[in-house]
Motif scaffolding. Sequence first.
Motif, PDB file in Angstrom:
ATOM      1  N   LEU A 246       0.827  -1.362   0.114  1.00 38.43           N
ATOM      2  CA  LEU A 246       0.049   0.015  -0.064  1.00 38.43           C
ATOM      3  C   LEU A 246       0.724   1.332   0.042  1.00 38.43           C
ATOM      4  N   PRO A 247       0.601   2.313  -0.622  1.00 37.37           N
ATOM      5  CA  PRO A 247       1.105   3.576  -0.361  1.00 37.37           C
ATOM      6  C   PRO A 247       1.251   4.201   1.026  1.00 37.37           C
TER       7      PRO A 247
ATOM      8  N   GLU B 218     -12.970   8.093  -6.809  1.00 32.68           N
ATOM      9  CA  GLU B 218     -12.870   6.535  -6.126  1.00 32.68           C
ATOM     10  C   GLU B 218     -12.460   6.704  -4.612  1.00 32.68           C
ATOM     11  N   ALA B 219     -11.564   8.014  -4.314  1.00 33.65           N
ATOM     12  CA  ALA B 219     -11.009   8.036  -2.863  1.00 33.65           C
ATOM     13  C   ALA B 219     -11.885   8.729  -2.149  1.00 33.65           C
TER      14      ALA B 219
ATOM     15  N   VAL C 108      -3.947   6.284  -0.538  1.00 34.00           N
ATOM     16  CA  VAL C 108      -4.801   5.430  -0.436  1.00 34.00           C
ATOM     17  C   VAL C 108      -4.762   4.319  -1.694  1.00 34.00           C
ATOM     18  N   ARG C 109      -4.869   3.240  -1.661  1.00 42.12           N
ATOM     19  CA  ARG C 109      -4.820   2.450  -2.610  1.00 42.12           C
ATOM     20  C   ARG C 109      -6.075   2.170  -3.403  1.00 42.12           C
ATOM     21  N   LEU C 110      -6.059   2.784  -4.687  1.00 42.90           N
ATOM     22  CA  LEU C 110      -7.189   2.573  -5.854  1.00 42.90           C
ATOM     23  C   LEU C 110      -7.279   1.455  -6.458  1.00 42.90           C
ATOM     24  N   PRO C 111      -8.476   1.031  -6.900  1.00 43.92           N
ATOM     25  CA  PRO C 111      -8.601  -0.312  -7.437  1.00 43.92           C
ATOM     26  C   PRO C 111      -8.131  -0.452  -8.885  1.00 43.92           C
TER      27      PRO C 111
END
Length: 365
Positions: free
Chosen positions: A43-44, A82-83, A168-171
């Motif tokens: 993850l970031p 998305e976030a 935040v991890r995006l899909p």
Amino acid sequence: MRTDHALTDTDSPTCLRGGPTLVRRNRAPLGRLLPYRRATGELPPPKAALDAVHESGWQLDLGARGLGDVLLGLALAQALHEATRDRYPQPAYVGPRADLLARCTLPLTVTSANGQHSIGTESPTPRTFEAVPEIPPTRLDIVDANVLQVHATLPMRYYLDIEQTLGVRLPADSDPCPRFRATEPTPTPYHVLFVSTTSRPKRKDYGIENFAAIARCLTAHRPDAPWRFGLIAAPDRAAPPSVAQIEVFHGPTAVECVDLFATAELVVGNDTGLTHLAALTERPDGTGPTVVGLYGRHAHTKWITGSTRHHAVATPFSQLMSIADACPVRDGYDDTVWSTASDLRAVPAELIARFAGRCVGWWDS
């Protein structure tokens, strides 16, 4: 002084299939390493910016940019949505492309207005983001000891910048651009559309006669097929002369093009906004046309959507820009220094036709 020793192997046009790019580490282009191994699930690093954007909302400034820049810049809006979708489920678009954005799969309210494009949450003090094509670099992600994933497409560069900014991890793993809904349900077999529009006709246009040559090559490969050819011409230029067996569509709107693209099995076009739009066109069943973009001056690995059905044919100069992650506009490169290396019209029509037919699945070689 020797003049026969090539420093690069980009001596001829290249064909690139769309979709994710995995390469051996010694074959990777220039790019910046992601600070986390995304491909392996890392993850970031978390950032306070995510809470701040949740609190204040966001605004994406797309300026007065052209269609191509806006379409690829929508990946940045997709990332922001998305976030924050749990707090702001429906962003608002204001600008001159409201009719087109009403077809977008990104859930938007749309308002038509002259001037600049903006997308954002309806909040009093949103944080502002800009989509500037010259800024985000190619990103490299370590898969294992020998392999890298290369995120060179402009949409994925934008997307990963937001991922790192917000922590935040995006899909999406590739191809993050939203799609544009067409009303046409099915393509016409062997229907081919050519996109001859471009912002720089003298430098980025394959030429109507060359598009006609592609049509002849396709027909020669499968003479008994029920071929149908069309060509989209720009509204701000004189209608092109008639080309044998090619229907000319002079100045259709972008919305009209979405439905027109959906009727085609194949779209071949200059590196321009309508070609990008073809790659983002989605029929009601989720399919879309196969698209082959033609790249002369700009990096073919950057100015593409990342879709598995969006492919590229590139000149040697375009390949140099891709390897170096360079931009002839930002970096001030005069492509004439490289002789005819950026001459798009020198790319053989037979090469494009053979490659395009393989991409669609009309033939194997």
